[in-house]
Design a protein around this motif. Structure first.
Motif, mmCIF file in Angstrom:
data_model
loop_
_atom_site.group_PDB
_atom_site.id
_atom_site.type_symbol
_atom_site.label_atom_id
_atom_site.label_comp_id
_atom_site.label_asym_id
_atom_site.label_seq_id
_atom_site.Cartn_x
_atom_site.Cartn_y
_atom_site.Cartn_z
ATOM 1 N N TYR A 43 -0.236 20.496 -26.360
ATOM 2 C CA TYR A 43 -1.157 21.628 -26.568
ATOM 3 C C TYR A 43 -0.438 22.933 -26.899
ATOM 4 C CZ TYR A 43 -4.908 18.833 -24.510
ATOM 5 O OH TYR A 43 -5.838 17.851 -24.264
ATOM 6 N N THR A 44 -1.025 23.671 -27.838
ATOM 7 C CA THR A 44 -0.593 25.049 -28.126
ATOM 8 C C THR A 44 -1.794 25.962 -27.901
ATOM 9 O OG1 THR A 44 1.124 24.386 -29.679
ATOM 10 C CG2 THR A 44 0.252 26.603 -29.946
ATOM 11 N N LEU A 45 -1.526 27.099 -27.277
ATOM 12 C CA LEU A 45 -2.596 28.057 -26.955
ATOM 13 C C LEU A 45 -2.521 29.270 -27.876
ATOM 14 C CD1 LEU A 45 -2.144 28.239 -23.052
ATOM 15 C CD2 LEU A 45 -3.359 26.496 -24.384
ATOM 16 N N ALA A 46 -3.706 29.831 -28.167
ATOM 17 C CA ALA A 46 -3.778 31.128 -28.854
ATOM 18 C C ALA A 46 -4.119 32.159 -27.788
ATOM 19 C CB ALA A 46 -4.855 31.097 -29.933
ATOM 20 N N ILE A 47 -3.274 33.162 -27.649
ATOM 21 C CA ILE A 47 -3.445 34.192 -26.614
ATOM 22 C C ILE A 47 -3.618 35.540 -27.306
ATOM 23 C CG2 ILE A 47 -2.397 35.270 -24.571
ATOM 24 C CD1 ILE A 47 -2.624 32.337 -24.057
ATOM 25 N N GLU A 51 -5.215 37.147 -23.138
ATOM 26 C CA GLU A 51 -6.349 36.272 -22.791
ATOM 27 C C GLU A 51 -6.327 34.991 -23.635
ATOM 28 O OE1 GLU A 51 -11.215 36.070 -23.178
ATOM 29 O OE2 GLU A 51 -10.126 37.748 -24.073
ATOM 30 N N LEU A 52 -6.614 33.858 -22.983
ATOM 31 C CA LEU A 52 -6.711 32.594 -23.720
ATOM 32 C C LEU A 52 -7.950 32.624 -24.616
ATOM 33 C CD1 LEU A 52 -5.754 29.600 -24.136
ATOM 34 C CD2 LEU A 52 -7.420 29.004 -22.367
ATOM 35 N N VAL A 53 -7.754 32.512 -25.947
ATOM 36 C CA VAL A 53 -8.903 32.572 -26.867
ATOM 37 C C VAL A 53 -9.020 31.309 -27.717
ATOM 38 C CG1 VAL A 53 -8.979 35.093 -26.965
ATOM 39 C CG2 VAL A 53 -7.561 33.843 -28.625
ATOM 40 N N GLY A 54 -8.110 30.364 -27.539
ATOM 41 C CA GLY A 54 -8.223 29.131 -28.300
ATOM 42 C C GLY A 54 -7.072 28.204 -27.976
#
Ligand SMILES: CC(C)(COP(=O)(O)OP(=O)(O)OC[C@H]1O[C@@H](n2cnc3c(N)ncnc32)[C@H](O)[C@@H]1OP(=O)(O)O)[C@@H](O)C(=O)NCCC(=O)NCCS
Length: 152
Positions: A43-47, A51-54
């Motif tokens: 998993y890769t997160l968009a911050i 804030e976690l946004v995706g």
């Protein structure tokens, strides 16, 4: 500021919260905390400003093939290029692993086309995908999703 980073186990609770509505709608497959934990490295997160946004995952099937899956951008922040940036980040990771092709099973044809994915027949998908994931989906076996592939 928008940044992308790999997920860790402590992110799972907020990842589940973010995806809840799309899981209820049947757009994204439900995954238990343990299932997410097992493949947390994918998993890769968009911050955005902390804030976690995706998030999305690059899941490897074979020496050639991976899947872009569980792609979600927070409602209200869609259409701003975050999803495209996230998928491009995963494609960069795929390239580092020398993956030759990445597929997605999706209702978002135009979104994936804008990144360079092309539609393929669902029969070309690996059997593991159908028997591990599709079978758990509430739309199985009558599914309107489109299979799309990116070739490096
Ligand atoms: C699909 C999703 C991830 C797209 O993320 P996003 O951040 O909103 O998309 P972007 O803003 O990065 O869009 C990138 C491009 O795709 C296009 N696009 C995005 N969603 C689109 C849609 N529903 N219909 C047509 N085009 C679309 C944009 O116009 C943009 O084109 P451009 O680069 O030429 O300007 C997001 O809408 C989402 O989370 N949807 C709900 C969950 C879902 O469907 N996940 C996909 C499961 S595979």
């Amino acid at each position: 500021m928008l940044e992308f980073r790999k997920a860790s186990l402590k992110d799972i609770a907020s990842m589940q919260e973010l995806v809840k509505l799309e899981v209820e709608k049947g757009v994204i497959l439900p995954r238990s905390n343990d299932e997410v934990a097992t493949s947390i490295r994918s998993y890769t997160l968009a911050i955005l400003d902390g804030e976690l946004v995706g998030y999305s995952a690059l899941y490897i099937y074979s020496v050639e093939l991976a899947e872009i899956r569980s792609l979600i951008i927070k409602d209200g922040l869609r259409g701003k290029g975050i999803g495209k940036g996230l998928v491009k980040e995963l494609l960069k990771e795929a390239l580092e692993f020398d993956i030759k092709k990445a597929f997605a099973l999706t209702y978002q044809k135009a979104f994936f086309e804008s990144i360079g994915f092309k539609e393929i027949s669902k029969e070309e998908l690996p059997y593991q995908k159908i028997w591990a994931d599709c079978i758990k989906c509430k739309h199985f076996p009558v599914c309107n999703e489109i299979a799309m592939i990116y070739t490096f």
